[in-house]
Enzyme design. Structure first.
Site, short mmCIF file in Angstrom:
data_model
loop_
_atom_site.label_atom_id
_atom_site.label_comp_id
_atom_site.label_asym_id
_atom_site.label_seq_id
_atom_site.Cartn_x
_atom_site.Cartn_y
_atom_site.Cartn_z
N PHE A 110 0.84 -1.20 0.00
CA PHE A 110 0.00 0.00 0.00
C PHE A 110 0.87 1.24 0.00
CE2 PHE A 110 -2.55 -3.33 1.93
CZ PHE A 110 -3.73 -3.24 1.19
N GLU A 111 0.38 2.27 -0.65
CA GLU A 111 1.17 3.51 -0.73
C GLU A 111 1.46 4.11 0.63
OE1 GLU A 111 -1.09 6.83 -2.49
OE2 GLU A 111 -2.89 5.67 -2.14
#
Lengths: 316, 264, 316, 264
Positions: B50-51
């Site tokens: 995930f960013e």
């Protein structure tokens, strides 16, 4: 220094500020509400994907300009509702970047360099279309003259890169963070993802920290590698349990789906939103009074499970 | 009536495009379903990132945003945005990453708009903005895109180019200075589309059951090659049938079905 | 994969490599000794202030070129002795940077950008004097054409900066680290200062990790924010207790002053140094055999005190 | 014979130059003694930082290098090199930092050489190199420099300019693009020197007891203004006398004296 004093001192009208957290997590909501309560105006807001805090500051009319990568709070508002309305009506001016570009801009500020390079955004309208006018940029010495610049790689094709985007540093007047633990000297410990909090804090001229727990004694300093912020960069530390509510605080509580659903309903209608602000923010003297309004069963429902750090099986 | 809904089909179709061992960049909603399904049906050694900085999360419950505390659980490491995007921009790790993105508009080269409809200075509709999409689309080995199949979303020209696809076609990314690749698949509620290796233009790869190429074309502002499309019945082959699909797709996760029904 | 296999696979002659740690702390010494034992040649070494590991690799003749900020191991060798000799006799080629410049170069490699900017070194010979010839740079595609470049700030005077030094990214073929704890999947946890280890690992094409303890089960993943390296970037994990000896490993053991004093004595004389290598490195089959040679009382003396993380009152 | 040795004197003299509340960048050896002494005698709220990433360390024992685990104990935070140098390059924090450095050679503008004697390509003597010295000297508000007072060390021109002082004099740093300030004091085993605010040239501020300006000049390759120098007896005023000095200087740290005697 309490929160009221800290906001009064470090967040004047027109301040350039940034807030920590990401979408529905660890936004410094108590500080956001205090800013709204004091009816601050004309703020210049730097945001990556901070979410709920951005929407409330914009919704309350505190914000004149936003530099932003993403305005959304997950399923509750894929696009932040008051933000969207403010942009569509021209109530705020916007400059768009990507999440990494904003992160690099804070990192550049933290590092004390004028810019950092990336390949992100080459070929896109993030580069072609600028939101702030040249006049605006020239009129505010706290803004660089250019949104960004594209440059050929001065090292030829080194790192398989022909061209880079240079994004300018951000130096907020103040950054507001909510963290799990802090010491009186400002030493801060964030548990779980740090998002861009550390970069935002180090980039700023001043830092206001709210925390779930104020830790006395040796606990923080006996594990210094777990602390992300040294005390020397923090101006004010205010212990405020549930200071991120209605957003989540990993290991302490989850976001409150009931609140965020109600918020969505309120935000879609100007009159309802005015009433929401009146009741939930202006009508509460401070964080303590506001927190007392949250039904006890809601706080129980969102209490974090010790193993996972969130509220398992929460009705979302 | 089939025993799967359109969102479930889309998630499975995307999952089938993920190779084992790949690093899967996830956004919100259906892209998480696709990544979770891939781990169950075809890519057990894929890694979800995930960013926000969570690497190889163990998703016991489905996060409702990439900032959700649920992405933090059981990860190999939790750091922040700076690290996760660096991992994708890095030439060694980045070329193992497949990014899953969504958007408000897409053009025939897979360029995405998630910023505004209308004029940027005074938009008719304002969306969330890039978030990490422009970053991911700039860096990674390839992207898979989820879209709702509507004429106003498959447009001749995006109102704002937020995330780079193949830009203006062959050589476009290289000319702009981008290292990674563009999209390799678009998955809508009607069909699966690919991109021609020569022209970089979108083409129809397969329709979902009950959909015809004509229906697909009728819901796009631009035209695409439909000659390579397998019909709905062909597409059935990679869709799990009957009751087994749910188990295969990791539908034992407690709220898979409700998220499938409601998330964006 | 054991250490012998990992070195055989990822450290061919001529490899570009970097090692973790700082001066007398957490150098990946077991890996360094294995490289020496296998008589690797012509290595290109990237170092900031790694210290002991650098001196031993250079002293054993494994290294042809070094890009370095600092060669010293504190009081035991304010300038690394074998390094000094190798430079003065022309046995190795050197390119000098500062510690921050080297750190930024690793960080640039980790970020996948060709360079990063800094103001460090403006006006100095770090900019004016280049160690590697243009021919050498052109002949090795793993080297950028320029040591560094100075550029006017493209954003005018933004960030009070008129000019910046651009330092080129490093992409080592392999980085060797010694950490306290790691999982079988490569997840790594460093306790105490990380030095530039994280940047060095993320910059590299391959990473070999040695660790004090191999952690099975959930311990590492139950606290993911304490792990600096995700498993996906690590190629080999080898549990080797005392793998940093004779340098320190915070919370496990201190540096060994007796060893480092003996080393200093050996290093000042070519014949004694040859004998040192013969006995301590070539004469030991592997880390286990080498460790068995360390007198037990020395290991006891350097054992870390649980409160401070080092050996209190150690005779230094 | 005085009850303090030259190294102790130097440490105390440097400590007196540190203002309360400042952030003190420490290197190895005597600079740590100076920083520790400052906390005891004149700057109780000063903060000690190390380039390795330790901020506000509580030094129970004296580290023998900045990578020593002893710098990690009781800190406010422990991170790494990237963070500590960023803190110094940062314009807000950096202007509160005083850096303490040492070198093999110094010129009249306080430029330092810690790299080579002789030709860079084939040096007569190789030293450790910059380490963090060039970084600190580039960034921070001011520096204090420790030197051994020998003619071959106080030179007309440094063989290699590792760390910027005032460069070529007034305006030199600005022309080069450096933001911070240069050295404000040089402390040797013979004397304390300052830098003229106008010419940026070194001048003699005070001799240590038992030393004369003539002796100082005889041990330098270049000449400095000695007209402002207080004599050895004047310098005595800021040197603690008798047995009290040790306690004042934090000499209760277990190995202060041994380190004073041996460290570089």
């Amino acid at each position: 220094m309490d929160l009221t004093a800290a906001v009064a001192r470090f967040v004047p009208d027109g301040a350039h500020l940034s807030i920590g957290g990401f979408t529905c997590n660890r936004n410094p909501m108590a500080a956001v509400y205090e800013i709204i309560r004091r009816r601050k105006k004309n703020l210049h807001l730097y945001a990556h994907s901070n979410g709920q805090g951005v929407d409330e500051l914009v919704g309350a009319g505190c914000v004149a300009r936003v530099e932003i990568a993403y305005a959304g709070t997950g399923r509750f508002a894929p696009t932040c509702i008051r933000f969207r309305r403010a942009v569509e009506t021209g109530a705020i001016q916007v400059e768009d970047y990507s999440n990494y570009q904003m992160t690099l801009r804070f990192l550049a500020g933290a590092m004390g360099v004028p810019f950092l390079p990336t390949r992100s955004g080459l070929g896109t309208d993030l580069i072609e279309k600028w939101g702030f006018s040249a006049e605006l940029r020239r009129s505010d010495p706290r803004l660089p003259d250019d949104k960004l610049r594209v440059m050929d790689n001065p090292f030829g094709t080194w790192a398989e890169t022909g061209r880079v985007v240079l994004v300018p540093a951000i130096r907020p007047d103040v950054t507001l963070l909510h963290v799990q633990k802090a010491g009186r000297d400002g030493t801060a410990r964030i548990e779980g993802l740090t998002f861009a909090d550390v970069e935002q804090a180090k980039a700023a001229r001043h830092v206001i920290l709210t925390c779930e727990e104020l830790i006395d004694g040796d606990e923080l300093r006996s594990q210094p590698h777990l602390n992300q912020l040294p005390g020397i960069i923090v101006d004010a530390v205010v212990p405020l349990p549930h200071g991120a509510y209605p957003t989540a605080c990993y290991r302490y509580y989850d976001y409150d789906p009931a609140f965020l659903n109600d918020y969505r309903t309120a935000a879609t209608d100007d009159r309802r939103y005015a009433r929401y602000l009146e009741e939930w923010v202006y009508g509460t003297a401070d964080h303590r009074a506001q927190r007392a309004r949250i039904p006890h069963e809601r706080l129980s429902a969102i209490q974090a499970d010790p193993r996972t750090g969130y509220a398992r099986g929460l009705r979302r | 009536m089939p025993d799967y809904n359109a969102r479930e089909l889309m998630a499975i179709a995307a999952a089938r495009k993920i190779n084992d061992g790949e690093i899967v960049f996830c956004g919100t909603g259906i892209s998480m379903l696709a990544a979770m399904a891939a781990k169950h049906i075809c890519a057990p050694n894929s890694i979800i990132i995930f960013e926000t900085g969570a690497i190889d999360s163990q998703l016991e419950e489905i996060p409702m945003a990439v900032g959700d505390s649920r992405v933090m659980y059981g990860a190999s490491s939790n750091s922040g945005l700076a690290d996760s995007f660096a991992l994708m921009q890095n030439q060694t790790t980045g070329r193992h990453v497949v990014g899953i993105l969504g958007a408000a508009q897409i053009d025939k080269y897979g360029n995405l708009n998630s910023t505004v409809v209308g004029d940027y200075g005074r938009p008719k509709v304002r969306f969330s903005g890039s978030g990490g999409a422009a970053d991911v689309a700039s860096f990674v080995d390839r992207t898979i895109i989820f879209m709702q199949h509507e004429r106003r979303k498959f447009v001749a020209q995006v109102d704002y180019l937020t995330s780079p696809g193949w830009l203006d076609g062959p050589g476009g990314r290289e000319r702009a200075g981008l290292a990674g690749n563009g999209p390799t698949a678009v998955i809508s509620n009607l069909a699966v589309m690919g991109f021609d290796a020569g022209t970089r233009e979108m083409f129809l790869e397969a329709c979902f059951p009950g959909t015809t190429p004509q229906e697909v074309l009728a819901n796009m502002e631009f035209s695409v090659d439909v000659s390579r499309a397998s019909s709905g019945s062909c597409a059935r082959s990679w869709i799990p049938s009957g009751s087994s699909w749910a188990a295969e797709a990791g539908a034992d996760a407690p709220d898979f079905h409700s998220i499938c029904a409601s998330s964006t």
